[in-house]
Scaffold this motif. Structure first.
Motif, PDB file in Angstrom:
ATOM      1  N   THR A  57       0.825  -1.211   0.000  1.00  0.00           N
ATOM      2  CA  THR A  57       0.000   0.000   0.000  1.00  0.00           C
ATOM      3  C   THR A  57       0.859   1.262   0.000  1.00  0.00           C
ATOM      4  O   THR A  57       0.622   2.184  -0.787  1.00  0.00           O
ATOM      5  N   LEU A  58       1.857   1.313   0.872  1.00  0.00           N
ATOM      6  CA  LEU A  58       2.707   2.502   0.950  1.00  0.00           C
ATOM      7  C   LEU A  58       3.538   2.705  -0.318  1.00  0.00           C
ATOM      8  O   LEU A  58       3.647   3.827  -0.821  1.00  0.00           O
ATOM      9  N   LEU A  59       4.107   1.645  -0.842  1.00  0.00           N
ATOM     10  CA  LEU A  59       4.944   1.783  -2.028  1.00  0.00           C
ATOM     11  C   LEU A  59       4.133   2.154  -3.254  1.00  0.00           C
ATOM     12  O   LEU A  59       4.574   2.965  -4.071  1.00  0.00           O
ATOM     13  N   GLU A  60       2.945   1.587  -3.393  1.00  0.00           N
ATOM     14  CA  GLU A  60       2.108   1.940  -4.540  1.00  0.00           C
ATOM     15  C   GLU A  60       1.624   3.385  -4.450  1.00  0.00           C
ATOM     16  O   GLU A  60       1.466   4.056  -5.454  1.00  0.00           O
ATOM     17  N   ARG A  61       1.410   3.868  -3.236  1.00  0.00           N
ATOM     18  CA  ARG A  61       0.935   5.248  -3.064  1.00  0.00           C
ATOM     19  C   ARG A  61       2.052   6.278  -3.241  1.00  0.00           C
ATOM     20  O   ARG A  61       1.858   7.300  -3.887  1.00  0.00           O
ATOM     21  N   TYR A  62       3.221   6.015  -2.670  1.00  0.00           N
ATOM     22  CA  TYR A  62       4.277   7.019  -2.641  1.00  0.00           C
ATOM     23  C   TYR A  62       5.401   6.784  -3.644  1.00  0.00           C
ATOM     24  O   TYR A  62       6.295   7.625  -3.754  1.00  0.00           O
ATOM     25  N   ALA A  63       5.358   5.693  -4.369  1.00  0.00           N
ATOM     26  CA  ALA A  63       6.336   5.442  -5.436  1.00  0.00           C
ATOM     27  C   ALA A  63       5.629   4.730  -6.592  1.00  0.00           C
ATOM     28  O   ALA A  63       6.029   3.634  -6.985  1.00  0.00           O
ATOM     29  N   PRO A  64       4.567   5.349  -7.122  1.00  0.00           N
ATOM     30  CA  PRO A  64       3.804   4.668  -8.178  1.00  0.00           C
ATOM     31  C   PRO A  64       4.670   4.357  -9.399  1.00  0.00           C
ATOM     32  O   PRO A  64       5.454   5.188  -9.845  1.00  0.00           O
ATOM     33  N   GLY A  65       4.566   3.125  -9.849  1.00  0.00           N
ATOM     34  CA  GLY A  65       5.307   2.690 -11.020  1.00  0.00           C
ATOM     35  C   GLY A  65       6.720   2.203 -10.743  1.00  0.00           C
ATOM     36  O   GLY A  65       7.334   1.569 -11.589  1.00  0.00           O
ATOM     37  N   ARG A  66       7.248   2.490  -9.579  1.00  0.00           N
ATOM     38  CA  ARG A  66       8.615   2.055  -9.257  1.00  0.00           C
ATOM     39  C   ARG A  66       8.661   0.584  -8.859  1.00  0.00           C
ATOM     40  O   ARG A  66       9.632  -0.110  -9.137  1.00  0.00           O
ATOM     41  N   TYR A  67       7.616   0.102  -8.209  1.00  0.00           N
ATOM     42  CA  TYR A  67       7.565  -1.285  -7.728  1.00  0.00           C
ATOM     43  C   TYR A  67       6.342  -1.980  -8.314  1.00  0.00           C
ATOM     44  O   TYR A  67       5.277  -1.391  -8.390  1.00  0.00           O
ATOM     45  N   ASN A  68       6.510  -3.223  -8.713  1.00  0.00           N
ATOM     46  CA  ASN A  68       5.400  -4.059  -9.182  1.00  0.00           C
ATOM     47  C   ASN A  68       5.295  -5.246  -8.236  1.00  0.00           C
ATOM     48  O   ASN A  68       6.277  -5.944  -8.008  1.00  0.00           O
ATOM     49  N   PHE A  69       4.106  -5.448  -7.730  1.00  0.00           N
ATOM     50  CA  PHE A  69       3.873  -6.551  -6.800  1.00  0.00           C
ATOM     51  C   PHE A  69       3.135  -7.669  -7.516  1.00  0.00           C
ATOM     52  O   PHE A  69       2.179  -7.429  -8.247  1.00  0.00           O
ATOM     53  N   SER A  70       3.597  -8.886  -7.288  1.00  0.00           N
ATOM     54  CA  SER A  70       2.889 -10.059  -7.790  1.00  0.00           C
ATOM     55  C   SER A  70       3.184 -11.208  -6.836  1.00  0.00           C
ATOM     56  O   SER A  70       4.288 -11.331  -6.316  1.00  0.00           O
ATOM     57  N   GLU A  71       2.160 -11.972  -6.590  1.00  0.00           N
ATOM     58  CA  GLU A  71       2.339 -13.129  -5.722  1.00  0.00           C
ATOM     59  C   GLU A  71       2.567 -14.351  -6.601  1.00  0.00           C
ATOM     60  O   GLU A  71       1.824 -14.588  -7.537  1.00  0.00           O
ATOM     61  N   ILE A  72       3.590 -15.093  -6.274  1.00  0.00           N
ATOM     62  CA  ILE A  72       3.946 -16.277  -7.058  1.00  0.00           C
ATOM     63  C   ILE A  72       3.909 -17.493  -6.146  1.00  0.00           C
ATOM     64  O   ILE A  72       4.457 -17.473  -5.049  1.00  0.00           O
ATOM     65  N   VAL A  73       3.247 -18.523  -6.607  1.00  0.00           N
ATOM     66  CA  VAL A  73       3.211 -19.789  -5.884  1.00  0.00           C
ATOM     67  C   VAL A  73       3.848 -20.843  -6.772  1.00  0.00           C
ATOM     68  O   VAL A  73       3.502 -20.966  -7.947  1.00  0.00           O
TER      69      VAL A  73
END
Length: 78
Positions: A57-73
Motif C-alpha cells: 500500500t505505501l509503495l504503490e501510493r508514494y512510489a507509483p510505477g517504481r515497484y510491481n507486486f505479484s504473488e507467485i506460488v
C-alpha cells in the motif's frame, strides 16, 4: 533493470529512495508521517511486522510505477 525482492527488501530500497531530498519533497506531511511510522516498526520491532499488504500500500501510493507486486506460488511435484 529489474530485480526480485521480498517485501522487506523492497521497503529498505524504498526508504533509501524516498529519503533522497528531491523525492522526500514530493511527499505530503501525512505521507511523511505514515512512512516514518512504518520505518520505526521496521527498525524497532521485527521487520516482518510491516506485512506484505502494508508495504504494498505505501509503495504503490508514494512510489507509483517504481515497484510491481505479484504473488507467485510454486509447486514442486515429486
Amino acid at each position: 533493470m529489474k530485480r526480485q525482492l521480498t517485501h522487506i527488501e523492497a521497503w529498505a530500497n524504498f526508504w533509501s529512495w524516498v529519503t533522497v531530498p528531491e523525492n522526500w519533497a514530493t511527499v505530503d506531511r501525512t505521507g511523511r508521517d505514515r512512512i516514518k511510522k512504518a520505518h520505526k516498526r521496521y527498525l524497532f520491532k521485527k521487520p516482518a511486522d510491516l506485512g506484505y499488504e502494508g508495504v504494498k500500500t505505501l509503495l504503490e501510493r508514494y512510489a507509483p510505477g517504481r515497484y510491481n507486486f505479484s504473488e507467485i506460488v510454486t509447486i514442486n511435484e515429486i
